[in-house]
Design a protein around this motif. Sequence first.
Motif, short mmCIF file in Angstrom:
data_model
loop_
_atom_site.label_atom_id
_atom_site.label_comp_id
_atom_site.label_asym_id
_atom_site.label_seq_id
_atom_site.Cartn_x
_atom_site.Cartn_y
_atom_site.Cartn_z
N GLU A 99 0.82 -1.20 0.00
CA GLU A 99 0.00 0.00 0.00
C GLU A 99 0.86 1.26 0.00
N LYS A 102 2.15 2.35 -3.41
CA LYS A 102 1.21 3.00 -4.33
C LYS A 102 1.46 4.50 -4.38
N GLN A 103 1.83 5.08 -3.24
CA GLN A 103 2.12 6.50 -3.19
C GLN A 103 3.61 6.78 -3.42
N TYR A 104 4.46 5.90 -2.92
CA TYR A 104 5.91 6.09 -3.05
C TYR A 104 6.53 4.78 -3.55
N LEU A 221 1.12 9.49 5.33
CA LEU A 221 0.48 9.07 4.08
C LEU A 221 -1.03 9.26 4.07
N GLN A 223 -3.42 7.52 5.41
CA GLN A 223 -4.19 6.28 5.33
C GLN A 223 -4.02 5.49 6.61
#
Length: 255
Positions: A99, A102-104, A221, A223
């Motif tokens: 997960e 997905k951002q980094y 993040l 989340q």
Amino acid sequence: MKHFQINVSISHFGFFLFVALLTSCHRYFVPASHQYTQQQIDSTLTPDAAYMEYYRPYKQQLEAEMDRVIGHTDVALTKPSNVPETRLGNFFTDALLAEGKKQYPDAEFSFGTKGGLRIELQQGDITIGNLFELMPFENELVLLELSGKSVQQLAEFIAATGGQPVSGLRMKISDGKATDIAVAGKPLELSHTYKLITYDYLANGGDNSRGLNSPVSRINLGQKVREALITYVSEQTQAGKHINTQLDGRIIHDQ
């Protein structure tokens, strides 16, 4: 003492004007006396039928959501306390790293602690409620950029505590010390910096973790850990996959 009266049909503007007038008076009030009634909460209390009927639809809706099956695990995800690596820990940190990436996408490894995982997951269906029980806290994912020396400190903490959940990091434990440390498939270099996915409780020093208190940088993040787990399991299911986490030797005792 001045008295104010509000007409129930007052406009929003009128109401906010009234509040502004009240708060601009600089008048303070103190209670003239204190009275309270202590209510004992025990088996002698009788259910309030009207209240139970009021919240019944919400209770039913909540229970239906908690019982909703979102995935399936082919193996029991357990966390024995006397081994350095567990299936539950691997599942948990694999999900965090997936997960976080997905951002980094350049995130290299993830870290959790055994104590933060509150239940084991039995072989079979995985429900929303199972993941709430696994991670009942409001912890949020963070990305920490760590120096090689900080990663070394973290590895020493992992070794001193007999192993902790990790993904993307491999190491051996020899006489309580960390050896043969590798991150993202490469030997640890103290002169490098590394990107770690973990959660705010640990990043803030929780569970007496070491190596996380002086990051080069920190990014929240946005989340929750629990949301990350739910998303990870749901996406595995959507891809036609079951959870089948195995032990792969990411942390071993060097005999």
